[in-house]
Design a protein around this motif. Structure first.
Motif, PDB file in Angstrom:
ATOM      1  N   VAL A 111     -16.033  15.759   4.880  1.00 20.73           N
ATOM      2  CA  VAL A 111     -14.596  15.542   4.686  1.00 20.73           C
ATOM      3  C   VAL A 111     -13.776  16.790   4.954  1.00 20.73           C
ATOM      4  CG1 VAL A 111     -15.046  13.766   2.962  1.00 20.73           C
ATOM      5  CG2 VAL A 111     -14.574  16.090   2.210  1.00 20.73           C
ATOM      6  N   VAL A 112     -14.416  17.938   5.095  1.00 18.12           N
ATOM      7  CA  VAL A 112     -13.654  19.142   5.436  1.00 18.12           C
ATOM      8  C   VAL A 112     -12.839  18.904   6.709  1.00 18.12           C
ATOM      9  CG1 VAL A 112     -13.822  21.546   6.161  1.00 18.12           C
ATOM     10  CG2 VAL A 112     -15.232  20.722   4.297  1.00 18.12           C
ATOM     11  N   MET A 113     -13.417  18.179   7.662  1.00 18.39           N
ATOM     12  CA  MET A 113     -12.715  17.919   8.911  1.00 18.39           C
ATOM     13  C   MET A 113     -11.504  17.016   8.709  1.00 18.39           C
ATOM     14  SD  MET A 113     -12.459  18.645  12.066  1.00 18.39           S
ATOM     15  CE  MET A 113     -13.992  19.502  12.410  1.00 18.39           C
ATOM     16  N   SER A 114     -11.524  16.156   7.675  1.00 22.75           N
ATOM     17  CA  SER A 114     -10.363  15.308   7.395  1.00 22.75           C
ATOM     18  C   SER A 114      -9.138  16.139   7.052  1.00 22.75           C
ATOM     19  CB  SER A 114     -10.685  14.350   6.237  1.00 22.75           C
ATOM     20  OG  SER A 114     -11.764  13.514   6.562  1.00 22.75           O
ATOM     21  N   VAL A 115      -9.351  17.321   6.472  1.00 25.02           N
ATOM     22  CA  VAL A 115      -8.257  18.242   6.163  1.00 25.02           C
ATOM     23  C   VAL A 115      -8.015  19.184   7.334  1.00 25.02           C
ATOM     24  CG1 VAL A 115      -7.445  20.013   4.570  1.00 25.02           C
ATOM     25  CG2 VAL A 115      -8.793  18.089   3.709  1.00 25.02           C
ATOM     26  N   ALA A 116      -9.092  19.708   7.905  1.00 24.83           N
ATOM     27  CA  ALA A 116      -8.956  20.673   9.002  1.00 24.83           C
ATOM     28  C   ALA A 116      -8.387  20.045  10.267  1.00 24.83           C
ATOM     29  CB  ALA A 116     -10.315  21.299   9.309  1.00 24.83           C
ATOM     30  N   ILE A 117      -8.481  18.711  10.402  1.00 26.99           N
ATOM     31  CA  ILE A 117      -7.992  18.060  11.619  1.00 26.99           C
ATOM     32  C   ILE A 117      -6.488  18.222  11.783  1.00 26.99           C
ATOM     33  CG2 ILE A 117      -7.556  15.795  10.570  1.00 26.99           C
ATOM     34  CD1 ILE A 117      -9.176  16.459  14.009  1.00 26.99           C
ATOM     35  N   VAL A 118      -5.760  18.392  10.674  1.00 27.72           N
ATOM     36  CA  VAL A 118      -4.300  18.539  10.765  1.00 27.72           C
ATOM     37  C   VAL A 118      -3.927  19.851  11.460  1.00 27.72           C
ATOM     38  CG1 VAL A 118      -2.152  18.656   9.464  1.00 27.72           C
ATOM     39  CG2 VAL A 118      -3.948  17.061   8.754  1.00 27.72           C
ATOM     40  N   PRO A 119      -4.393  21.038  10.984  1.00 27.36           N
ATOM     41  CA  PRO A 119      -4.067  22.268  11.718  1.00 27.36           C
ATOM     42  C   PRO A 119      -4.708  22.320  13.106  1.00 27.36           C
ATOM     43  CG  PRO A 119      -5.588  22.750   9.922  1.00 27.36           C
ATOM     44  CD  PRO A 119      -5.108  21.354   9.724  1.00 27.36           C
ATOM     45  N   LEU A 120      -5.887  21.740  13.270  1.00 28.14           N
ATOM     46  CA  LEU A 120      -6.516  21.719  14.593  1.00 28.14           C
ATOM     47  C   LEU A 120      -5.689  20.893  15.575  1.00 28.14           C
ATOM     48  CD1 LEU A 120     -10.331  21.330  13.764  1.00 28.14           C
ATOM     49  CD2 LEU A 120      -9.230  23.276  14.894  1.00 28.14           C
ATOM     50  N   SER A 121      -5.169  19.754  15.128  1.00 26.55           N
ATOM     51  CA  SER A 121      -4.345  18.913  16.002  1.00 26.55           C
ATOM     52  C   SER A 121      -3.065  19.632  16.406  1.00 26.55           C
ATOM     53  CB  SER A 121      -4.020  17.591  15.296  1.00 26.55           C
ATOM     54  OG  SER A 121      -5.187  16.858  15.026  1.00 26.55           O
ATOM     55  N   LEU A 122      -2.474  20.350  15.452  1.00 28.55           N
ATOM     56  CA  LEU A 122      -1.244  21.075  15.760  1.00 28.55           C
ATOM     57  C   LEU A 122      -1.489  22.213  16.746  1.00 28.55           C
ATOM     58  CD1 LEU A 122       0.379  21.257  12.184  1.00 28.55           C
ATOM     59  CD2 LEU A 122       1.073  19.808  14.110  1.00 28.55           C
ATOM     60  N   SER A 123      -2.596  22.929  16.552  1.00 26.35           N
ATOM     61  CA  SER A 123      -2.874  24.083  17.422  1.00 26.35           C
ATOM     62  C   SER A 123      -3.328  23.670  18.823  1.00 26.35           C
ATOM     63  CB  SER A 123      -3.943  24.975  16.778  1.00 26.35           C
ATOM     64  OG  SER A 123      -5.164  24.266  16.619  1.00 26.35           O
ATOM     65  N   HIS A 124      -3.963  22.503  18.949  1.00 27.72           N
ATOM     66  CA  HIS A 124      -4.459  22.053  20.249  1.00 27.72           C
ATOM     67  C   HIS A 124      -3.594  20.969  20.872  1.00 27.72           C
ATOM     68  CE1 HIS A 124      -8.094  23.966  18.540  1.00 27.72           C
ATOM     69  NE2 HIS A 124      -8.463  24.160  19.790  1.00 27.72           N
ATOM     70  N   GLY A 125      -2.599  20.494  20.151  1.00 30.09           N
ATOM     71  CA  GLY A 125      -1.727  19.459  20.699  1.00 30.09           C
ATOM     72  C   GLY A 125      -2.382  18.098  20.823  1.00 30.09           C
TER      73      GLY A 125
END
Length: 515
Positions: A111-125
């Motif tokens: 589930v760490v990725m469920s939280v980390a996906i938000v900043p990752l999506s913003l940084s990678h578009g």
């Protein structure tokens, strides 16, 4: 010769242990008269004669270490072993506690990725549909391993397979942030490795519980183990934003990854695959498990059947098998949709920040841990009161599917994040009753194939989870709302509940001649 072994006189058929020349324990059964008495510090000489062996040893026996008993001492011992105090202090509960910790790490790592996906999506578009693809990459690996992992569990036992599984998924978790910096393909590969390794976790849990717990305690044991699984979701969702705020994207991945390696060290040194191989278990508890659990029948069945290729065609030819497959598929669909998308749901629908979104998403999993154990106690109590195993499993699974179905419909009408969290908590909490439905039923219809059967149903569940996780992202892009997808999930819950109640059974199913 003088022996360090101690005779424990518990009943007319008692035993003592003596280490052999290889450092292992030999167990000798000795029949003594019920009125036998020994003075203090008296040395007794016993002879054991077998077909081809003569053994003679002097065993120092102190009167204060001998427990004389009547003919009903064994039944009293069995009753004592079933008490609540004994249950929570027993060796088998230590085993299930370690399983709960492993499942907590298992779910926290995913589930760490469920939280980390938000900043990752913003940084990678990344768009929401592509974010769903990234999150589902875990499931691509999870799709591969359950059947093979379940077969390995049936062959080698849960201890060894679980140790390797936790070590591999901890390494994958530890390396994930470096993979995200390297390239998208490396990140997807690392998430797949995480899924492959975690695919063995639930088959191992089921196998260990089937060997360590009698049928009247298995629902409670599964409830305890799965409570750790749900607390892992709460821990991952709650602490990941905090750790990321302090240590960046690397923080939660490093902490959870290193915790997994520590768990492996304790697991390897402190547990055994079966009660018979345990060096810490008392003779009382071992006798209780054997008398109440008919463990020898299961073990002997394993030796005859699990050495070769499992009978997949016969397993899939029975409708009770398909009721478990359908139930696991629906359980996984709902589980991963809620787990993967609820932080984004709260952030998008109710416009809360990431830390609040993670908090609203974490509370339901804590409730699921509590209701899961309560469901286990209730399920065991129903069976002990004379209610059939079949009816008990159907009641538990009905609550676990109809309850979340209605609660998700309520979630779509929630006007505020607090009310939405309450509906979500109710949905996830009632969902825990499924653990005392299909998840325990695996051990009942096919104890000799519980690992591979769990693997088959987990594969179906993973396919459903992939479709649900990716489908939710595309559904939101096409329709423009999460609510329609939640209504669809509710309808699927109702259909799966009807299928389960028609075709499931709590009786052992004959899959081959050995049963």
């Amino acid at each position: 010769m003088n022996s360090p072994a101690t005779l424990r006189y518990l009943s007319p058929s008692s035993s003592f242990r003596k280490p052999n020349s290889f450092g292992k324990q030999l167990v000798f059964n000795i029949k003594l008269p019920s009125n036998c008495k020994f003075p203090p510090n008296h040395n007794c000489c016993f002879k054991l004669i077998t077909a081809n062996t003569f053994f003679r040893t002097e065993v120092p026996v102190r009167s204060n270490r001998i427990r004389a008993s009547s003919n009903d001492s064994q039944s009293q011992s069995v009753q004592r072993q079933g008490s609540f105090v004994e249950f929570i202090t027993s060796e088998r509960v230590k085993v299930v506690a370690m399983l709960a910790l492993s499942l907590a790490l298992c779910n926290a790592d995913r589930v760490v990725m469920s939280v980390a996906i938000v900043p990752l999506s913003l940084s990678h578009g990344w768009r929401q549909s592509f974010a769903g693809v990234v999150q589902s990459s875990f499931l691509w690996g999870y799709l591969i391993s359950p059947i093979a992992g379940g077969t390995l569990v049936d062959y080698y036992g849960g201890k060894l397979v679980m140790a390797w599984g936790v070590a591999l998924w901890s390494m994958a978790t530890l390396l994930t942030p470096w993979a995200a910096e390297a390239s998208l393909w490396v990140l997807l590969a690392m998430r797949m490795l995480l899924g492959i390794a975690e695919g063995v976790a639930l088959p191992c849990m089921n196998s260990m519980i089937a060997r360590w717990f009698p049928p009247t305690e298995r629902s409670r044991a599964v409830g305890l183990a799965m409570a750790g699984f749900q607390l892992g979701s709460a821990i991952g969702l709650t602490f990941s934003p905090i750790l990321m705020s302090q240590g960046g994207l690397f923080g939660p991945f490093v902490i959870f990854g290193l915790s997994g390696f520590l768990w492996v060290l304790v697991w390897v040194s402190a547990t055994s695959s079966t009660p018979e191989h345990s060096q810490q278990i008392s003779i009382h508890e071992l006798r209780y498990i054997q008398n109440k659990g008919q463990i020898h029948t299961i073990v002997e069945g394993k030796s005859k059947t699990s050495k070769g290729i499992p009978p997949f065609r016969r397993l899939l030819s029975k409708l009770p098998t398909w009721s478990i497959i359908v139930a696991n598929a629906m359980h996984s669909w709902g589980f991963f949709v809620i787990l993967s998308w609820m932080p984004i749901y709260f952030k998008t629908i109710y416009h809360v920040d990431l830390r609040q979104a993670a908090w609203f998403s974490a509370v339901p999993w804590s409730m699921m841990a509590l209701t899961g154990y309560f469901a286990g106690v209730l399920s065991d109590l129903m069976i002990q009161r004379g209610i059939s195993v079949t009816l008990t499993r159907k009641v538990m699974q009905s609550v676990g599917f109809f309850g979340p179905g209605f609660a998700l419909i309520g979630l779509t009408t929630a006007p505020s994040p607090s009310i939405a969290s309450a509906w979500l908590t109710l949905a996830v909490g009632l969902k825990a009753f499924s653990h005392c439905g299909f998840l325990v039923n695996l051990q009942e219809i096919a104890p000799q194939y519980s690992g591979v059967l769990h693997g088959i149903s987990n594969t179906a569940g993973t396919l459903a989870a992939i479709i649900g996780t990716i489908g939710a992202g595309f559904f939101v892009e096409l329709v423009g709302s999460f609510k329609g997808f939640l209504v669809l999930t509710s309808v699927l819950y109702f259909a799966a509940a009807v299928f389960w109640n028609v075709f499931s059974t709590g009786e052992r199913v004959k899959f081959d001649d050995s049963t």
